[in-house]
Design an enzyme around this catalytic site. Structure first.
Site, short mmCIF file in Angstrom:
data_model
loop_
_atom_site.label_atom_id
_atom_site.label_comp_id
_atom_site.label_asym_id
_atom_site.label_seq_id
_atom_site.Cartn_x
_atom_site.Cartn_y
_atom_site.Cartn_z
CE LYS A 1 -1.78 1.52 4.03
NZ LYS A 1 -1.50 2.91 4.37
CG ASN A 2 2.25 2.61 3.51
OD1 ASN A 2 1.07 2.86 3.20
ND2 ASN A 2 2.62 2.40 4.75
CG ASP B 1 3.27 1.40 9.38
OD1 ASP B 1 3.39 1.68 8.17
OD2 ASP B 1 2.99 2.25 10.24
NE ARG C 1 0.22 10.31 10.04
CZ ARG C 1 -0.18 9.25 9.36
NH1 ARG C 1 -1.31 8.67 9.67
NH2 ARG C 1 0.53 8.80 8.35
NE ARG D 1 -7.43 4.29 5.57
CZ ARG D 1 -7.01 5.49 5.97
NH1 ARG D 1 -7.47 5.98 7.11
NH2 ARG D 1 -6.17 6.19 5.26
CB CYS E 1 -5.12 10.37 11.40
SG CYS E 1 -3.62 9.53 11.84
#
Ligand code: EPZ
Length: 418
Positions: free
Chosen positions: A22-23, A306, A121, A398, A116
């Site tokens: 994803k990243n 993560d 952030r 997500r 978030c």
């Protein structure tokens, strides 16, 4: 609102192929704004954040076609240089369109992403870096309004190896005039993959994946065909499930180098890890209860933030007392109260969690709060006696493609219930 139901204590074994990262996919899809030609990317994961990114790009005028996991984009004509709040607020990484839009069009109006669950952030490193490249930047009614006739190459030194700022500046510099030297860059493998995708588009970049990246700006970029790297956090999550259920799991499609700090910790707590650098796979076998350990999250190549929540779920069931120190985000312990509901013994003091290992978890209804915290709750449920229900699994969707299908294939009793 979807839930996931798990009946725990099943030993997991078998093979699972990780999806594209994803990243890596998010910045790489966004980089299509830099090219007037067609860009094709393989192994793009089918995730909510990817669909949001394509929606933002469509809003800006980049057409896209999705066939399986291949996404074809065409940024020939940019219709708008404004990324509105109602899109950016659903996915903060949309703010990464700022650099490419400025570089390609000379102006951009992008909503400030706001915070978030895991932290404030801010994007000050992004804005300071773009100013160094000659952009005029104003903040107006919650929007960043940026202008630059043409970005000028410059030396930019990051005070912190921010992944997003590295991505934004790397993309912007590819069309700036002259040479840009980025120092103190994020070295995450996803940044290496972004640099490789930009090179495939004709950008002149070297040093991506190290802390100094040199970019010679071009007047335009070509199209490209680039495969996205495997998702190392997804891989780490499945390997963690083998630790928790004393199983034997092999993840395919990922280089062990991308998550070595995580593999070292798995070995530290007693797992047997086989690394296949050529075949791009990792096998983990766990024959006994994990030992305690101490870990601190750090920028790559350190232990990735993560994977912090997932590792904490493992350490909750280890023998002995562990500590987990979170140094990247200021509020990334929201999985703690939910793990306590499973029977964990955790005390949080500032950015450090002290975890006293318990013998077992007992299933319970849980609430997901953010993407990686949700993964930690799924792992807890896989180890727990009886039934666990994880609510608000849209957080999971997500970042994890076909999560319950993949866990079911490994032997888990897991299903999605509406
Ligand atoms: C990326 O977020 C990832 N997101 C995050 O993954 C990941 O946790 C993070 O990098 C760290 O590895 C994507 O790639 C889409 P940062 P990013 O800029 O770029 C502070 C997930 O679960 N900071 O490296 O936002 C910031 O507040 C997500 O997939 C500033 O102060 O992370 C944070 O404390 C979660 N000013 C720290 O730096 C800035 O201008 C690291 O942020 C930028 C960042």
């Amino acid at each position: 609102m979807d839930k996931i139901r798990i009946v725990g204590e099943k030993r997991l074994s078998g093979q699972v192929e990780v999806s594209g990262a994803k990243n890596a996919a998010l910045p790489i899809l966004i980089s299509s704004l830099l090219s007037e030609k067609e860009c094709r990317f393989d192994r793009v994961p089918d995730l909510q954040d990817i669909r949001t990114t394509l929606k933002v790009l469509r809003h800006l005028g980049v057409s896209s076609k999705v066939v399986g996991s291949t996404v074809t984009l065409n940024g020939q004509s940019i219709a708008s240089t404004e990324a509105p709040y109602d899109l950016v607020r659903t996915m903060r990484a949309s703010v990464w369109v700022l650099g490419p839009l400025l570089a390609r069009m000379g102006h951009a109006k992008v909503s400030l992403p706001g915070g978030c669950a895991i932290g404030a952030r801010p994007i000050n490193f992004h804005l300071e870096g773009l100013k160094k490249l000659g952009a005029q930047i104003e903040l107006e009614n919650g929007y960043v309004v940026a202008k630059a006739n043409r970005l000028q190459g410059a030396r930019v030194a990051f005070e912190f190896p921010s992944v997003g700022a590295t991505a934004n500046l790397m993309m912007a510099a590819t069309l700036a005039k002259g040479e840009t030297v980025l120092e103190g860059c994020a070295k995450e493998p996803e940044m290496t993959d972004l640099g490789n995708a930009l090179k495939a588009m004709g950008a002149q970049i070297e040093g991506h994946g190290s802390d100094v990246i040199r970019i010679q700006g071009k007047d335009s970029l070509s199209g490209c065909h680039h495969p996205i790297m495997g998702d190392r956090i997804e891989a780490g999550t499945y390997l963690a499930s083998a630790v928790l259920t004393q199983g034997d799991v092999k993840v395919l499609g990922i280089s062990p180098d991308a998550l070595e700090a995580v593999l070292v910790q798995f070995e530290q707590i007693g797992a047997v890890v086989e690394r296949d650098l050529k075949g791009l796979s990792i096998r983990l076998q766990m024959k006994q209860r994990p030992q305690a350990t101490n870990l601190t999250t750090l920028p790559f190549p350190g232990f990735p933030t993560d994977m912090q929540a997932q590792m904490m779920a493992v350490l909750c069931l280890a023998s002995g007392t562990s500590t987990v120190r979170e140094t990247i985000f200021e509020n990334r312990f929201m999985h703690v109260p939910e793990l306590l509901r499973l029977g964990a013994d955790i005390q949080v003091k500032g950015n450090t969690a002290v975890i006293r290992g318990v013998e077992s978890f007992t299933g319970a209804p849980l609430m997901a709060t953010d993407l990686r915290a949700s993964a930690s709750l799924i792992l807890g449920g896989l180890a727990a006696k009886g039934e666990t229900i994880v609510n608000r699994v849209y957080h999971l969707d997500r970042g994890y493609e076909k999560l319950e299908t993949k866990f079911k294939a490994l032997g888990a009793e897991i299903e999605r219930i509406a």
